[in-house]
Design a protein around this motif. Structure first.
Motif, short mmCIF file in Angstrom:
data_model
loop_
_atom_site.label_atom_id
_atom_site.label_comp_id
_atom_site.label_asym_id
_atom_site.label_seq_id
_atom_site.Cartn_x
_atom_site.Cartn_y
_atom_site.Cartn_z
N THR A 230 50.21 64.18 49.23
CA THR A 230 49.75 64.70 47.95
C THR A 230 50.88 64.49 46.97
N TYR A 231 50.56 64.33 45.72
CA TYR A 231 51.59 64.17 44.70
C TYR A 231 51.49 65.31 43.71
N GLU A 232 52.64 65.77 43.28
CA GLU A 232 52.71 66.90 42.36
C GLU A 232 53.24 66.43 41.01
N THR A 233 53.49 67.37 40.15
CA THR A 233 53.82 67.08 38.76
C THR A 233 55.09 66.26 38.58
N HIS A 234 56.12 66.50 39.36
CA HIS A 234 57.39 65.80 39.15
C HIS A 234 57.44 64.42 39.79
#
Length: 76
Positions: free
Chosen positions: A49-53
Motif C-alpha cells: 500500500t502507498y501512503e501520503t509521503h
C-alpha cells in the motif's frame, strides 16, 4: 529482516507505505529497489500500500508502481 522471515515463516508480507519516500531523500528509487530485492530472497507473496509521503518529491504513484516490476512475488 532475514531473522524475521526465518523465525516467523510468514505466508504474506505487507509493505504499508511511508517507508521510503520523504521530501529530500536522494535516490529513493534505488533504495526502494534494494528493499524489493531483499523481499525477493524469500518465496513469500508481498502486498503493498502507498501512503501520503510515498509520492511526494519527484515520484508519482504511477512511477512507483513501475518500480514494482523488481518485486518477484507481488500480490496483484
Amino acid at each position: 529482516m532475514n531473522d524475521a522471515f526465518l523465525k516467523q515463516n510468514p505466508d504474506l508480507s505487507i509493505i504499508t507505505g511511508d517507508l521510503i519516500w520523504s521530501d529530500g531523500v536522494p535516490q529513493s528509487d534505488i533504495i526502494f529497489k534494494e528493499l524489493l530485492e531483499r523481499f525477493n530472497k524469500y518465496v513469500v507473496p508481498v502486498a503493498k500500500t502507498y501512503e501520503t509521503h510515498d509520492s511526494e518529491d519527484e515520484f508519482s504513484r504511477g512511477a512507483i508502481r513501475v518500480l514494482e516490476k523488481y518485486l518477484k512475488s507481488a500480490v496483484t
